[in-house]
Design a protein around this motif. Structure first.
Motif, PDB file in Angstrom:
ATOM      1  N   GLU A  53       0.835  -1.210   0.000  1.00 46.93           N
ATOM      2  CA  GLU A  53       0.000   0.000   0.000  1.00 46.93           C
ATOM      3  C   GLU A  53       0.864   1.252   0.000  1.00 46.93           C
ATOM      4  OE1 GLU A  53      -2.777  -1.938   3.282  1.00 46.93           O
ATOM      5  OE2 GLU A  53      -3.192   0.195   3.091  1.00 46.93           O
ATOM      6  N   THR A  54       1.892   1.238   0.833  1.00 43.05           N
ATOM      7  CA  THR A  54       2.747   2.415   0.943  1.00 43.05           C
ATOM      8  C   THR A  54       3.435   2.699  -0.390  1.00 43.05           C
ATOM      9  OG1 THR A  54       3.166   1.928   3.266  1.00 43.05           O
ATOM     10  CG2 THR A  54       4.672   3.458   2.192  1.00 43.05           C
ATOM     11  N   LYS A  96       2.114  -5.061  -7.778  1.00 48.37           N
ATOM     12  CA  LYS A  96       0.668  -5.174  -7.942  1.00 48.37           C
ATOM     13  C   LYS A  96       0.038  -5.997  -6.819  1.00 48.37           C
ATOM     14  CE  LYS A  96       1.318  -3.625 -12.199  1.00 48.37           C
ATOM     15  NZ  LYS A  96       1.361  -2.164 -12.371  1.00 48.37           N
ATOM     16  N   GLU A  97      -1.238  -5.775  -6.578  1.00 52.40           N
ATOM     17  CA  GLU A  97      -1.954  -6.650  -5.647  1.00 52.40           C
ATOM     18  C   GLU A  97      -2.712  -7.694  -6.447  1.00 52.40           C
ATOM     19  OE1 GLU A  97      -4.238  -4.942  -2.515  1.00 52.40           O
ATOM     20  OE2 GLU A  97      -4.537  -6.939  -1.679  1.00 52.40           O
ATOM     21  N   GLY A  98      -2.260  -8.936  -6.409  1.00 54.92           N
ATOM     22  CA  GLY A  98      -2.938  -9.994  -7.152  1.00 54.92           C
ATOM     23  C   GLY A  98      -3.863 -10.797  -6.265  1.00 54.92           C
ATOM     24  N   CYS A  99      -3.434 -11.073  -5.042  1.00 55.34           N
ATOM     25  CA  CYS A  99      -4.241 -11.924  -4.166  1.00 55.34           C
ATOM     26  C   CYS A  99      -4.356 -11.344  -2.762  1.00 55.34           C
ATOM     27  CB  CYS A  99      -3.661 -13.341  -4.089  1.00 55.34           C
ATOM     28  SG  CYS A  99      -2.108 -13.456  -3.184  1.00 55.34           S
ATOM     29  N   GLY A 100      -3.395 -10.539  -2.359  1.00 56.89           N
ATOM     30  CA  GLY A 100      -3.419  -9.969  -1.014  1.00 56.89           C
ATOM     31  C   GLY A 100      -3.007 -10.933   0.079  1.00 56.89           C
ATOM     32  N   LEU A 101      -2.727 -12.190  -0.290  1.00 57.13           N
ATOM     33  CA  LEU A 101      -2.455 -13.197   0.738  1.00 57.13           C
ATOM     34  C   LEU A 101      -1.078 -13.841   0.611  1.00 57.13           C
ATOM     35  CD1 LEU A 101      -5.936 -14.968   0.566  1.00 57.13           C
ATOM     36  CD2 LEU A 101      -5.161 -13.410   2.358  1.00 57.13           C
ATOM     37  N   GLY A 102      -0.264 -13.332  -0.294  1.00 55.42           N
ATOM     38  CA  GLY A 102       1.100 -13.840  -0.420  1.00 55.42           C
ATOM     39  C   GLY A 102       1.289 -15.009  -1.357  1.00 55.42           C
ATOM     40  N   ALA A 103       0.219 -15.447  -2.011  1.00 56.67           N
ATOM     41  CA  ALA A 103       0.330 -16.656  -2.835  1.00 56.67           C
ATOM     42  C   ALA A 103       0.774 -16.389  -4.267  1.00 56.67           C
ATOM     43  CB  ALA A 103      -1.000 -17.404  -2.846  1.00 56.67           C
ATOM     44  N   GLN A 124       2.853 -10.329 -21.398  1.00 56.02           N
ATOM     45  CA  GLN A 124       1.585 -10.133 -22.096  1.00 56.02           C
ATOM     46  C   GLN A 124       0.800  -9.053 -21.369  1.00 56.02           C
ATOM     47  OE1 GLN A 124      -0.474 -13.614 -23.698  1.00 56.02           O
ATOM     48  NE2 GLN A 124       1.471 -14.713 -23.812  1.00 56.02           N
ATOM     49  N   CYS A 125       0.038  -9.387 -20.367  1.00 59.39           N
ATOM     50  CA  CYS A 125      -0.699  -8.315 -19.695  1.00 59.39           C
ATOM     51  C   CYS A 125       0.209  -7.519 -18.766  1.00 59.39           C
ATOM     52  CB  CYS A 125      -1.899  -8.859 -18.921  1.00 59.39           C
ATOM     53  SG  CYS A 125      -1.495  -9.562 -17.315  1.00 59.39           S
ATOM     54  N   GLY A 126       1.306  -8.121 -18.343  1.00 58.84           N
ATOM     55  CA  GLY A 126       2.281  -7.402 -17.531  1.00 58.84           C
ATOM     56  C   GLY A 126       2.046  -7.437 -16.046  1.00 58.84           C
ATOM     57  N   PHE A 127       0.951  -8.075 -15.593  1.00 58.39           N
ATOM     58  CA  PHE A 127       0.632  -7.984 -14.173  1.00 58.39           C
ATOM     59  C   PHE A 127       1.613  -8.756 -13.306  1.00 58.39           C
ATOM     60  CE2 PHE A 127      -2.521  -5.757 -11.915  1.00 58.39           C
ATOM     61  CZ  PHE A 127      -2.768  -6.410 -10.709  1.00 58.39           C
ATOM     62  N   CYS A 128       2.092  -9.884 -13.793  1.00 61.58           N
ATOM     63  CA  CYS A 128       3.025 -10.694 -13.000  1.00 61.58           C
ATOM     64  C   CYS A 128       4.452 -10.214 -13.186  1.00 61.58           C
ATOM     65  CB  CYS A 128       2.958 -12.159 -13.428  1.00 61.58           C
ATOM     66  SG  CYS A 128       3.744 -12.475 -15.024  1.00 61.58           S
TER      67      CYS A 128
END
Lengths: 314, 165
Positions: free
Chosen positions: B24-25, B36-43, B97-101
């Motif tokens: 967040e910071t 990025k925030e993908g899952c919020g749980l570390g997975a 591709q989408c770049g999120f990872c």
């Protein structure tokens, strides 16, 4: 996901931990690596007034040896522990369970103490507050019934990979609290109750994991769907020392089970694996069918012990 | 509370909530939106940054925990205007591709190559096994990392060892 409001406090030593514990009326959570705690906070499974960061406490971060034990500070992270020469050469069950835990990135943050004290898990429990309110709170959340079975017993699963390995190595844990100090075999740490898995005194801190020195043969087998990240759906560890074997099974139910294997022969292995499989009580609260998990207890136990037997015969 | 730490080599001092994650910071206060925030749980690994040189899930780190520490984000990977060989290889090999990872993949790969300049394909796969990608099927990512490793070795004149498969 946003965390719920809470205060962050950092303790410089154990005395400060317990002062803070008093200050917040015990409504605190201890923060080590945070890989179990933060998801729990985000899902609102835990609502402490404050988290107490333990990572500056030097006495929890030492690895040493005395005549009897290898003594591992509870705050040592799993990745570093994997690299310890003594673990690598003496305790193959533990080396394999460390390597099997989650993934490298999370091993670098997760600590051995935190891994042992992770809360039990269930598909109906590890969900958001919104989801859980819609379903109705289960036994582990203070409700009246188990949402997985409809019954009055909690079957949440204890999913530490390293616990069965350490139990198979006859590990002990040293626990510190304002009331004093105690050292118990690791398997005595568990209540067997999903609602409250650990028999810890208020404010008690797991300070050290102690493993009796001496070479062992052994290993760890894990039932998982993906090659990384996953918790064990069944976790089986075995260690053989001085001709005596110990088999431990975790991932099914709230505590690891322990079996002495006096005869490391084909017959003895079959009997121990059959007993472990018979005692396992998996229910529909994890990602694979209970009947499959039960069968895999036996298959993994036989495969593991059979492999060690072959190795020992060479 | 104020937290003082280093981001991409620069000292920062940020006023944060005590219950704020590093993710967040970085994203909301420092406008470093590469993580990025993908899952919020570390997975999933989309939030991966380097903390004192080691990959860490920034969604599972409370910002107050990084007092005095060094954080590297994807924004710090390039040197001035020059892309890091990992970034070049990812682009050339179609590993984005989408770049999120991608931020998480690149930083995890960088940490690998910093400690192991000649990883086998198996080792590469093992190290990125906890960075999830829904687009590429992973193969091009593994190739790009292997290619970047070759370029880095050449650039540093390290002896070319035979790669195992």
């Amino acid at each position: 996901m946003i965390l719920p409001p809470l205060q962050y406090r950092r303790a410089r030593d154990l005395k400060e931990v317990w002062e803070l514990y008093e200050l917040y009326d015990g409504e605190v959570s201890f923060l080590a690596g945070g890989t179990d705690l933060l998801p729990r906070l985000k899902l609102r499974l835990e609502r402490p007034k404050a988290v107490i960061d333990l990572k500056e406490i030097g006495e929890l971060q030492e690895v040493s040896e005395d005549e009897k034990f290898l003594r591992i500070g509870s705050l040592i992270n799993l990745f570093d522990l994997r690299g310890d020469e003594r673990v690598r050469s003496l305790f193959p069950a533990l080396l394999q369970s460390l390597e099997a835990t989650s993934c490298e990135t999370l091993q670098m943050r997760g600590t051995i103490g935190g891994n042992l004290l992770q809360d039990t898990r269930c598909l109906f429990y590890n969900q958001s507050e919104f989801w859980r309110r819609a379903k109705g709170f289960c036994l582990k959340m203070g409700g009246q019934i188990c949402n997985a079975t409809g019954g009055k017993e909690c079957f949440s699963n204890y999913c530490s990979d390293n616990a069965p390995a350490l139990v198979s190595l006859s590990a002990e844990v040293r626990l510190l609290s304002p009331q004093g100090e105690r050292q118990i075999p690791l398997e005595k740490l568990y209540t067997g109750e999903g609602e409250r898995p650990f028999a810890l005194l208020p404010g008690e801190v797991l300070a050290e994991v102690l493993i009796p020195k001496g070479e062992s043969k052994g290993g760890y087998e894990k039932l998982r769907m993906r090659g990384a990240i996953d918790y064990p759906l069944v976790g089986v560890a075995f260690s053989l020392r001085d001709g005596r074997g110990k088999l431990s099974v975790a991932g099914v139910g709230p505590k690891p089970l322990l079996y002495e294997v006096d005869e490391l022969t084909e017959g003895g292995i079959e009997e121990a694996a059959e007993r472990a499989s018979h005692d396992a009580r998996p229910v529909g609260n994890a990602s694979l069918a209970p009947s499959y998990r039960r069968r895999m207890v036996k298959i993994l136990a036989k495969r593991l012990m059979g492999g060690i037997l072959k190795e020992a015969e060479r | 509370m104020k937290v003082n730490f280093k981001v991409n080599g620069e000292e920062v001092s940020v006023e944060v909530k005590e219950y704020e994650t590093l993710l967040e910071t970085l994203r909301e206060r420092l406008e470093l939106t590469g993580a990025k925030e993908g899952c919020g749980l570390g997975a999933c690994g989309a939030c991966t940054v380097l903390l004192d040189g080691r990959p860490a899930r920034s969604c599972l780190v409370l910002t107050p925990e990084v007092e005095g520490r060094e954080v590297e984000t994807i924004e710090g990977l390039k040197e001035g205007e020059e892309l890091h060989p990992l970034q070049e290889a990812f682009i050339e090999r179609g590993a984005v591709q989408c770049g999120f990872c991608t931020s998480g993949m690149l930083l995890t790969a960088k940490a690998l190559l910093d400690s192991n300049p000649n990883p086998s394909r198996e080792k590469i796969k093992e190290v990125i096994s906890s960075n999830l990608c829904r687009c590429t099927g992973y193969d091009k990512i593994v190739e790009a990392i292997a290619e970047a490793a070759r370029r880095l070795r050449k650039g540093q004149d390290v002896g070319m060892e035979k790669e195992s498969h």
